[in-house]
Design a protein around this motif. Structure first.
Motif, mmCIF file in Angstrom:
data_model
loop_
_atom_site.group_PDB
_atom_site.id
_atom_site.type_symbol
_atom_site.label_atom_id
_atom_site.label_comp_id
_atom_site.label_asym_id
_atom_site.label_seq_id
_atom_site.Cartn_x
_atom_site.Cartn_y
_atom_site.Cartn_z
ATOM 1 N N LEU A 222 28.917 -85.712 41.718
ATOM 2 C CA LEU A 222 30.222 -85.079 41.611
ATOM 3 C C LEU A 222 30.792 -85.419 40.238
ATOM 4 C CD1 LEU A 222 32.954 -85.160 44.368
ATOM 5 C CD2 LEU A 222 33.546 -85.665 41.998
ATOM 6 N N ALA A 223 31.301 -84.413 39.527
ATOM 7 C CA ALA A 223 31.883 -84.631 38.205
ATOM 8 C C ALA A 223 33.331 -84.164 38.201
ATOM 9 C CB ALA A 223 31.087 -83.883 37.138
ATOM 10 N N ALA A 224 34.224 -84.975 37.638
ATOM 11 C CA ALA A 224 35.638 -84.614 37.568
ATOM 12 C C ALA A 224 36.272 -85.255 36.344
ATOM 13 C CB ALA A 224 36.374 -85.064 38.829
ATOM 14 N N ALA A 225 37.156 -84.511 35.703
ATOM 15 C CA ALA A 225 37.898 -85.041 34.570
ATOM 16 C C ALA A 225 39.255 -85.577 35.004
ATOM 17 C CB ALA A 225 38.085 -83.954 33.504
ATOM 18 N N VAL B 235 31.462 -79.777 40.373
ATOM 19 C CA VAL B 235 32.443 -79.981 39.305
ATOM 20 C C VAL B 235 33.800 -79.619 39.894
ATOM 21 C CG1 VAL B 235 33.041 -79.513 36.908
ATOM 22 C CG2 VAL B 235 30.674 -79.216 37.681
ATOM 23 N N LEU B 236 34.703 -80.609 39.956
ATOM 24 C CA LEU B 236 35.964 -80.425 40.676
ATOM 25 C C LEU B 236 37.164 -80.634 39.763
ATOM 26 C CD1 LEU B 236 35.129 -82.396 43.949
ATOM 27 C CD2 LEU B 236 34.632 -80.010 43.392
ATOM 28 N N GLU B 237 38.179 -79.840 40.021
ATOM 29 C CA GLU B 237 39.423 -79.940 39.246
ATOM 30 C C GLU B 237 40.595 -79.823 40.214
ATOM 31 O OE1 GLU B 237 39.249 -79.865 35.288
ATOM 32 O OE2 GLU B 237 39.658 -77.719 35.295
ATOM 33 N N PRO C 154 48.744 -73.393 32.268
ATOM 34 C CA PRO C 154 48.518 -74.271 33.421
ATOM 35 C C PRO C 154 47.043 -74.324 33.809
ATOM 36 C CG PRO C 154 50.358 -72.770 33.820
ATOM 37 C CD PRO C 154 49.679 -72.294 32.574
ATOM 38 N N VAL C 155 46.590 -75.520 34.162
ATOM 39 C CA VAL C 155 45.232 -75.705 34.655
ATOM 40 C C VAL C 155 45.233 -75.441 36.157
ATOM 41 C CG1 VAL C 155 43.386 -77.389 35.008
ATOM 42 C CG2 VAL C 155 44.647 -77.352 32.847
ATOM 43 N N ARG C 156 44.266 -74.682 36.646
ATOM 44 C CA ARG C 156 44.228 -74.316 38.061
ATOM 45 C C ARG C 156 43.325 -75.267 38.847
ATOM 46 N NH1 ARG C 156 39.714 -70.119 39.464
ATOM 47 N NH2 ARG C 156 38.285 -70.332 37.709
ATOM 48 N N ASP C 157 43.633 -75.402 40.134
ATOM 49 C CA ASP C 157 42.754 -76.128 41.034
ATOM 50 C C ASP C 157 41.510 -75.276 41.273
ATOM 51 O OD1 ASP C 157 44.489 -78.463 41.824
ATOM 52 O OD2 ASP C 157 45.802 -76.811 42.375
ATOM 53 N N CYS C 158 40.335 -75.897 41.158
ATOM 54 C CA CYS C 158 39.098 -75.133 41.270
ATOM 55 C C CYS C 158 37.945 -76.078 41.558
ATOM 56 C CB CYS C 158 38.835 -74.366 39.968
ATOM 57 S SG CYS C 158 37.386 -73.291 39.983
ATOM 58 N N GLY C 159 36.913 -75.541 42.166
ATOM 59 C CA GLY C 159 35.698 -76.312 42.394
ATOM 60 C C GLY C 159 34.472 -75.448 42.212
ATOM 61 N N VAL C 160 33.403 -76.045 41.721
ATOM 62 C CA VAL C 160 32.130 -75.364 41.499
ATOM 63 C C VAL C 160 31.021 -76.228 42.080
ATOM 64 C CG1 VAL C 160 30.561 -74.383 39.776
ATOM 65 C CG2 VAL C 160 33.020 -74.433 39.322
ATOM 66 N N LEU C 161 30.087 -75.601 42.776
ATOM 67 C CA LEU C 161 28.916 -76.301 43.282
ATOM 68 C C LEU C 161 27.674 -75.564 42.821
ATOM 69 C CD1 LEU C 161 27.735 -78.576 44.984
ATOM 70 C CD2 LEU C 161 27.949 -77.108 47.002
ATOM 71 N N LEU C 162 26.808 -76.260 42.107
ATOM 72 C CA LEU C 162 25.575 -75.687 41.577
ATOM 73 C C LEU C 162 24.386 -76.447 42.154
ATOM 74 C CD1 LEU C 162 26.695 -75.475 37.847
ATOM 75 C CD2 LEU C 162 26.480 -73.542 39.406
ATOM 76 N N LEU C 163 23.370 -75.710 42.576
ATOM 77 C CA LEU C 163 22.144 -76.317 43.089
ATOM 78 C C LEU C 163 21.002 -76.035 42.119
ATOM 79 C CD1 LEU C 163 22.292 -75.425 46.893
ATOM 80 C CD2 LEU C 163 22.835 -77.607 45.820
ATOM 81 N N PHE C 164 20.350 -77.088 41.701
ATOM 82 C CA PHE C 164 19.180 -76.985 40.830
ATOM 83 C C PHE C 164 17.981 -77.515 41.602
ATOM 84 C CE2 PHE C 164 22.800 -77.285 38.037
ATOM 85 C CZ PHE C 164 22.495 -76.484 36.941
ATOM 86 N N GLY D 238 41.374 -73.682 32.850
ATOM 87 C CA GLY D 238 40.553 -74.767 33.371
ATOM 88 C C GLY D 238 40.434 -75.873 32.347
ATOM 89 N N TYR D 239 40.119 -77.054 32.808
ATOM 90 C CA TYR D 239 39.834 -78.173 31.907
ATOM 91 C C TYR D 239 38.325 -78.403 31.901
ATOM 92 C CZ TYR D 239 39.957 -82.914 29.897
ATOM 93 O OH TYR D 239 39.749 -84.035 29.121
ATOM 94 N N CYS D 240 37.792 -79.056 32.926
ATOM 95 C CA CYS D 240 36.352 -79.333 32.901
ATOM 96 C C CYS D 240 35.509 -78.314 33.662
ATOM 97 C CB CYS D 240 36.072 -80.737 33.426
ATOM 98 S SG CYS D 240 36.226 -80.931 35.212
ATOM 99 N N VAL D 241 36.121 -77.453 34.485
ATOM 100 C CA VAL D 241 35.314 -76.557 35.323
ATOM 101 C C VAL D 241 34.970 -75.233 34.646
ATOM 102 C CG1 VAL D 241 36.331 -77.486 37.448
ATOM 103 C CG2 VAL D 241 37.291 -75.424 36.435
ATOM 104 N N SER D 242 35.589 -74.918 33.529
ATOM 105 C CA SER D 242 35.595 -73.560 32.983
ATOM 106 C C SER D 242 34.220 -72.930 32.860
ATOM 107 C CB SER D 242 36.288 -73.563 31.614
ATOM 108 O OG SER D 242 37.601 -74.056 31.718
#
Length: 274
Positions: free
Chosen positions: A75-78, A137-139, A155-165, A230-234
């Motif tokens: 899990l990655a978050a700024a 990647v969560l914000e 404004p930075v929005r609340d958002c989440g991304v999940l990637l499977l490799f 977005g900050y880190c999720v963009s």
């Protein structure tokens, strides 16, 4: 690094009701005051309360049926969670199949957290320690004190991304293989490095985050510019949303963004790379 993108999901989680928790308030107060600030409970109260647990639950629900079960979850978050004392990475490992023997978070790296997490996943595959890697990647923007990145400007929005490799999925250089992950100490190095990475590469696409300088785009190369918000999720949200289309049109996808706090630049190359 033959770790290839196989699936992704993006979600903007709904808000929740503020519920004061004395343990969390004490933790936030101690943390903020340690750095000379002052906790603002009204700021906490007025936030969306889009905690990481709810976000990862929704992300897993959005994944296509029959996807690979990860053996590594990162899990990655700024920005911190609403409840900073909860181990959400372990929860994510459980709801993605319970097969991951390592579940952990990468934080305190600002925008670079997700790039570091991807580097970790690729390194685990290279050494044979992982064949399927989940990157979340969560914000979330409910914070205990004023933050210039979140509260000033767009404004930075609340958002989440999940990637499977996973190892060996897809075919050819357009299948999303992780070729390189770079950190540039000076954002001024980004333009020349992008030009180098895309030179003589068939069908490249550069995905530029909202914090990058548009002048850093390599001339003559297709560019997808991620809008502000977005900050880190963009760039990761863009990758999850457009990957099915991009892998048909491009052989190499270069993700990049610069951190407004540290002025470092971060690059990830999927496909050809060098």
């Amino acid at each position: 690094m033959p770790l290839r993108l196989s699936a992704g999901a993006v979600v903007t989680p709904p808000g929740n009701t503020y519920e004061p928790d004395e343990t969390v308030l004490r933790y936030n107060r101690d943390l903020v005051e340690l750095f000379g600030g002052k906790m603002d409970e009204e700021l906490l109260r007025s936030g969306a309360q889009a905690d990481h647990t709810r976000t990862v639950d929704l992300l897993v629900q959005r994944l296509p049926a029959g996807v690979v079960v990860p053996d590594l979850v990162v899990l990655a978050a700024a920005l911190p969670d609403v409840n900073p004392v909860r181990a959400v990475s372990a929860h994510l490992g459980l709801i993605t199949g319970g097969r991951a023997d390592q579940c952990f978070s990468v934080t305190e790296q600002g925008l670079g957290a997700a790039f570091t997490a991807l580097r970790i996943g690729a390194a685990h595959e290279k050494t044979g320690r992982s064949a399927a890697f989940a990157l979340a990647v969560l914000e979330q923007t409910t914070l205990p004190a004023h933050d210039p990145v979140v509260h000033d400007g767009v404004p930075v929005r609340d958002c989440g991304v999940l990637l499977l490799f996973e190892r060996g999925s897809g075919s050819g250089s357009g299948s999303g293989e992780v070729s390189d992950v770079l950190r540039l100490a000076d954002a001024g190095e980004l333009g020349p490095r992008l030009a180098e990475l895309t030179a003589d590469v068939p069908r490249p696409l550069v995905v530029m985050g909202p914090w990058t300088d548009p002048q850093d785009a390599p001339p003559g190369v297709d560019v997808h510019r991620v809008p502000p918000g977005g900050y880190c999720v963009s760039v990761w949200a863009a990758l999850a949303e457009h990957w099915a289309h991009w892998r048909e049109r491009f052989d190499t996808v270069v993700l990049c963004d610069t951190d407004p706090r540290s002025h470092t630049a971060h690059v990830a190359v999927l496909g050809g790379g060098r």
